[in-house]
Scaffold this motif. Structure first.
Motif, mmCIF file in Angstrom:
data_model
loop_
_atom_site.group_PDB
_atom_site.id
_atom_site.type_symbol
_atom_site.label_atom_id
_atom_site.label_comp_id
_atom_site.label_asym_id
_atom_site.label_seq_id
_atom_site.Cartn_x
_atom_site.Cartn_y
_atom_site.Cartn_z
ATOM 1 N N UNK A 175 9.155 87.849 86.453
ATOM 2 C CA UNK A 175 8.350 88.988 87.230
ATOM 3 C C UNK A 175 8.619 88.640 88.835
ATOM 4 N N UNK A 176 9.264 89.763 89.115
ATOM 5 C CA UNK A 176 9.496 89.571 90.794
ATOM 6 C C UNK A 176 8.165 89.871 91.386
ATOM 7 N N UNK A 177 7.936 89.368 92.678
ATOM 8 C CA UNK A 177 6.685 89.309 93.420
ATOM 9 C C UNK A 177 6.360 90.677 94.036
ATOM 10 N N UNK A 178 7.485 91.671 93.997
ATOM 11 C CA UNK A 178 7.521 92.993 94.635
ATOM 12 C C UNK A 178 8.483 93.787 93.898
ATOM 13 N N UNK A 179 8.377 94.924 94.028
ATOM 14 C CA UNK A 179 9.789 95.919 93.766
ATOM 15 C C UNK A 179 10.913 95.618 94.899
ATOM 16 N N UNK A 180 11.708 95.689 94.101
ATOM 17 C CA UNK A 180 13.118 95.640 95.017
ATOM 18 C C UNK A 180 13.978 96.766 94.646
ATOM 19 N N UNK A 181 14.142 97.627 95.672
ATOM 20 C CA UNK A 181 14.957 98.876 95.366
ATOM 21 C C UNK A 181 16.019 99.188 96.577
ATOM 22 N N UNK A 182 16.079 98.192 97.612
ATOM 23 C CA UNK A 182 17.069 98.558 98.570
ATOM 24 C C UNK A 182 17.466 97.148 99.208
ATOM 25 N N UNK A 183 18.392 97.243 100.026
ATOM 26 C CA UNK A 183 18.772 95.760 100.800
ATOM 27 C C UNK A 183 17.756 95.288 101.606
ATOM 28 N N UNK A 184 16.946 95.860 102.297
ATOM 29 C CA UNK A 184 15.697 95.073 102.965
ATOM 30 C C UNK A 184 14.779 94.543 102.055
ATOM 31 N N UNK A 185 14.363 95.085 100.941
ATOM 32 C CA UNK A 185 13.386 94.511 99.948
ATOM 33 C C UNK A 185 14.041 93.282 99.133
ATOM 34 N N UNK A 186 15.513 93.245 99.023
ATOM 35 C CA UNK A 186 16.391 92.051 98.297
ATOM 36 C C UNK A 186 16.421 90.989 99.481
ATOM 37 N N UNK A 187 16.527 91.276 100.822
ATOM 38 C CA UNK A 187 16.707 90.259 101.860
ATOM 39 C C UNK A 187 15.224 89.462 101.538
ATOM 40 N N UNK A 188 13.974 90.422 101.637
ATOM 41 C CA UNK A 188 12.954 89.977 101.419
ATOM 42 C C UNK A 188 12.571 89.018 100.432
ATOM 43 N N UNK A 189 13.144 89.561 99.205
ATOM 44 C CA UNK A 189 13.052 88.669 97.881
ATOM 45 C C UNK A 189 13.661 87.087 98.069
ATOM 46 N N UNK A 190 14.876 87.246 98.655
ATOM 47 C CA UNK A 190 15.849 86.146 98.910
ATOM 48 C C UNK A 190 14.891 85.249 99.758
ATOM 49 N N UNK A 191 14.275 85.486 100.990
ATOM 50 C CA UNK A 191 13.460 84.719 101.764
ATOM 51 C C UNK A 191 12.363 84.115 100.985
ATOM 52 N N UNK A 192 11.491 84.997 100.164
ATOM 53 C CA UNK A 192 10.465 84.509 99.301
ATOM 54 C C UNK A 192 11.020 83.378 98.219
ATOM 55 N N UNK A 193 12.277 83.583 97.553
ATOM 56 C CA UNK A 193 12.455 82.854 96.568
ATOM 57 C C UNK A 193 12.795 81.418 97.277
ATOM 58 N N UNK A 194 13.399 81.467 98.424
ATOM 59 C CA UNK A 194 13.694 80.043 99.307
ATOM 60 C C UNK A 194 12.553 79.397 99.706
#
Length: 164
Positions: free
Chosen positions: A82-101
């Motif tokens: 389960x992702x912590x938030x919706x990922x639907x574009x490059x900006x949210x993808x970068x944010x997800x990468x930061x959160x994962x790290x």
């Protein structure tokens, strides 16, 4: 998969094995998450996500080998996360990468904190520093204590303490 380096007898404690399992579970989640991240990026950012994915796959394999060397059954990856938030574009993808790290950095901090010694401590320290650098590259705010920010007992930066 490379063989795990030798570790001292103190490393086989239940707390260290639990921390290794948690770090492995975090690496599994990162591998999954970077699959999502990469699908929303292009060009250099996608290449950066691919490099990060390769690093996380190597660390995952290293953690599995370390657990097997301690006669512990490595935790398996889940089919989906389960992702912590919706990922639907490059900006949210970068944010997800930061959160994962950032989240993964905290798991490596835990491994250091349970008394990992020698090569294992060096491995965990390097991984924690690497996740902090990568999180900032993806746009996360740098912290004074990577992997520990917001945890009980840790200092709160002045701008987050609520004091004027």
């Amino acid at each position: 998969m490379s063989a795990a380096p030798a570790t001292s007898g103190a490393v086989s404690s239940d707390a260290v094995i639990d921390a290794l399992q948690s770090a492995l579970a975090g690496e599994h989640a990162c591998v999954y998450g970077y699959g999502v991240v990469g699908s929303y990026l292009s060009d250099d950012a996608q290449a950066g996500a691919r490099r990060a994915l390769e690093i996380h796959e190597r660390r995952r394999d290293d953690l599995r080998a370390r657990l097997l060397a301690l006669d512990a059954e490595p935790v398996a990856a889940l089919a989906a996360y389960t992702l912590p938030f919706a990922v639907d574009d490059g900006s949210s993808a970068r944010e997800l990468a930061g959160v994962l790290e950032e989240r993964l950095g905290a798991l490596y901090a835990d491994l250091i904190g349970v008394g990992a010694e020698g090569d294992l401590r060096e491995f965990a320290t390097g991984a924690m520093a690497d996740t902090a650098v990568r999180a900032v590259r993806w746009g996360a705010e740098p912290t004074a204590f990577p992997g520990l920010q917001g945890r009980p007992g840790m200092p709160v930066p002045e701008d987050e303490s609520g004091q004027d």
